[in-house]
Design an enzyme around this catalytic site. Structure first.
Site, PDB file in Angstrom:
ATOM      1  N   TYR A 142      34.863-112.095 -37.705  1.00 36.73           N
ATOM      2  CA  TYR A 142      33.584-112.616 -37.945  1.00 36.73           C
ATOM      3  C   TYR A 142      32.722-111.485 -38.835  1.00 36.73           C
ATOM      4  O   TYR A 142      31.676-111.821 -39.341  1.00 36.73           O
ATOM      5  CB  TYR A 142      32.829-112.657 -36.689  1.00 36.73           C
ATOM      6  CG  TYR A 142      33.244-113.612 -35.703  1.00 36.73           C
ATOM      7  CD1 TYR A 142      33.855-114.964 -36.059  1.00 36.73           C
ATOM      8  CD2 TYR A 142      32.919-113.760 -34.161  1.00 36.73           C
ATOM      9  CE1 TYR A 142      34.339-116.081 -35.270  1.00 36.73           C
ATOM     10  CE2 TYR A 142      33.578-114.834 -33.539  1.00 36.73           C
ATOM     11  CZ  TYR A 142      34.116-115.837 -34.076  1.00 36.73           C
ATOM     12  OH  TYR A 142      34.611-116.797 -33.289  1.00 36.73           O
ATOM     13  N   LYS A 188      48.174-112.945 -32.371  1.00 36.84           N
ATOM     14  CA  LYS A 188      49.024-113.837 -33.195  1.00 36.84           C
ATOM     15  C   LYS A 188      49.942-113.129 -33.988  1.00 36.84           C
ATOM     16  O   LYS A 188      50.038-113.381 -35.425  1.00 36.84           O
ATOM     17  CB  LYS A 188      48.170-114.956 -33.955  1.00 36.84           C
ATOM     18  CG  LYS A 188      48.890-116.151 -34.330  1.00 36.84           C
ATOM     19  CD  LYS A 188      49.311-116.946 -33.239  1.00 36.84           C
ATOM     20  CE  LYS A 188      49.995-118.385 -34.061  1.00 36.84           C
ATOM     21  NZ  LYS A 188      50.868-119.069 -33.056  1.00 36.84           N
ATOM     22  N   ASP A 221      48.053-119.028 -28.726  1.00 37.39           N
ATOM     23  CA  ASP A 221      48.203-120.575 -28.299  1.00 37.39           C
ATOM     24  C   ASP A 221      49.018-120.668 -26.925  1.00 37.39           C
ATOM     25  O   ASP A 221      48.574-121.506 -26.303  1.00 37.39           O
ATOM     26  CB  ASP A 221      49.106-121.224 -29.421  1.00 37.39           C
ATOM     27  CG  ASP A 221      50.182-120.357 -29.835  1.00 37.39           C
ATOM     28  OD1 ASP A 221      50.273-119.214 -29.573  1.00 37.39           O
ATOM     29  OD2 ASP A 221      51.076-120.915 -30.747  1.00 37.39           O
ATOM     30  N   ASP A 245      36.444-115.254 -28.280  1.00 40.35           N
ATOM     31  CA  ASP A 245      35.448-116.105 -28.322  1.00 40.35           C
ATOM     32  C   ASP A 245      35.872-117.619 -27.656  1.00 40.35           C
ATOM     33  O   ASP A 245      35.198-118.301 -26.957  1.00 40.35           O
ATOM     34  CB  ASP A 245      35.032-116.446 -29.822  1.00 40.35           C
ATOM     35  CG  ASP A 245      33.647-117.133 -29.870  1.00 40.35           C
ATOM     36  OD1 ASP A 245      33.161-117.822 -28.748  1.00 40.35           O
ATOM     37  OD2 ASP A 245      33.195-117.484 -30.828  1.00 40.35           O
ATOM     38  N   ASP A 249      35.490-119.091 -23.423  1.00 44.52           N
ATOM     39  CA  ASP A 249      34.928-120.346 -23.374  1.00 44.52           C
ATOM     40  C   ASP A 249      35.734-121.332 -22.592  1.00 44.52           C
ATOM     41  O   ASP A 249      35.314-122.264 -21.611  1.00 44.52           O
ATOM     42  CB  ASP A 249      34.365-121.000 -24.671  1.00 44.52           C
ATOM     43  CG  ASP A 249      32.979-120.295 -25.200  1.00 44.52           C
ATOM     44  OD1 ASP A 249      32.541-119.692 -24.406  1.00 44.52           O
ATOM     45  OD2 ASP A 249      32.830-120.619 -26.413  1.00 44.52           O
TER      46      ASP A 249
END
Length: 356
Positions: A142, A188, A221, A245, A249
């Site tokens: 970001y 990752k 994942d 993020d 959620d």
């Protein structure tokens, strides 16, 4: 007598409604436990844009910076969706976080037994879920450079320094040590070099400073899959900005409503506390909003200030009210925002609604 100053930013939509219940709880707790709290309201978001032509007035920023804590309701709504750049309500939130300097977003996700039937997952799968997601908030894709877009291509850069990873990981290890002693680091690393650095730094910190905490690494994942298959296996999860993020959620759906989830942004000059739900303008002013997330955020605020007993008492009142079946509409009940707040204060401080 301890004394605290809290900047209250009710914001837009249902923000003022849920904030009102949080403020009532903080005031009641301060009277019960013998400390003083000065709570002063300041504008932010769409209401500030309408009144002051900016979603984050200088006076609001200055008030937050001299406070012991900041409480935020919710920001934005369709009325202001056409705004761009620094006039966007979301820009006000980013500016607020930057001003306060917090680098870690804490998202507790607890599914009480009284709400396992409200979850989109089967009750036996979600039962026992009590986890904390620690999301790095100031780095990653970001904020990394270079970034930009042309008519033909676009670029975003996922960048982390060793310092940034150590800082967030050390906080997560400390939190895990105070809970069940289990930390899951999500990355990752099979694809991204930045995640390879992340994993290396977290592993080194574990070996040198926190060998007493059990550490597990998961690819993002697989972590998403495990949050749905077996959410109760997790204690503390630490991860980068983008992954946090998404995962926070996703985990927020487990209790069946975003309305009961709190959050805190820590690590900077002043802590920021807020429910994770949006401004929900479609139900604003109707008394339907669930204030549980705001009340839990208020409990986190008090605990962070050192008033642990007061925060624990509010937390008890919330979960006792849920156990009694006092539910707002998002959870299938009929309780209004104020009625739920009354029930919490009654359960927490043994007072009748007429006295709170």
């Amino acid at each position: 007598m301890a004394s605290y100053q809290v900047a209250v930013l009710p914001g837009d939509g249902i923000g003022p409604e849920v904030t009102r219940e949080a403020v009532r709880a903080i005031h009641t707790a301060s009277n019960e436990f013998g400390f003083k709290v000065s709570l002063e309201e300041w504008p932010i978001g769409g209401c500030a844009l309408d009144a002051y032509d900016t979603p984050f007035p200088d006076a609001t920023r200055d008030a937050c910076l001299v406070s012991d804590a900041v409480f935020l309701g919710a920001l934005g709504g369709p009325k202001w969706d056409h705004e761009t750049g620094s006039r966007r309500c979301e820009a006000a939130l980013l500016s607020l976080r930057k001003a306060l300097g917090g680098f870690a977003n804490l998202r507790p996700v607890l599914v009480p037994e009284s709400l396992v039937g409200s979850s989109p997952l089967r009750p036996e799968r979600v039962s026992g879920t009590d986890l904390l997601i620690v999301r790095e908030l100031t780095g990653g894709i970001y904020f990394g450079t270079p970034r930009g877009m042309t008519a033909e291509n676009a670029c975003n850069s996922m960048v982390y320094s060793r310092f940034e990873v150590e800082r967030i990981a050390r906080l997560a290890f400390d939190l895990a040590r105070k809970r069940k002693g289990i930390l899951t680091s999500v990355d990752k690393a099979n694809v991204l070099e930045v995640s390879q650095l992340w994993r290396s730094v977290v592993s080194e910190l574990h070996r040198v400073e926190f060998p007493d905490v059990d550490l597990e690494h998961l690819y993002v994942d697989n972590a998403a899959i495990q949050l749905i298959l077996r959410p109760a296996q997790f204690d503390v999860i630490v991860t980068a900005n983008l992954f946090g993020d998404i995962l926070s959620d996703l985990a927020g759906t487990l209790p069946g409503s975003l309305g009961i989830l709190p959050s805190a942004t820590m690590g900077g000059r002043v802590g920021l506390f807020e429910p994770i739900h949006g401004s929900a303008p479609d139900i604003a002013g109707k008394g339907f909003a669930n204030p549980a997330g705001a009340l839990l955020s208020a409990a986190m605020l008090l605990e962070t200030l050192g008033e642990r007993d007061a925060g624990a008492r509010i937390r008890h009142g919330i979960f006792h009210s849920l156990d009694r079946g006092i539910l707002t509409r998002d959870l299938g009940g009929t309780a209004s925002t104020t009625k739920f707040g009354d029930a919490v204060l009654s359960s927490a401080f043994e007072r009748s609604p007429s006295t709170v």
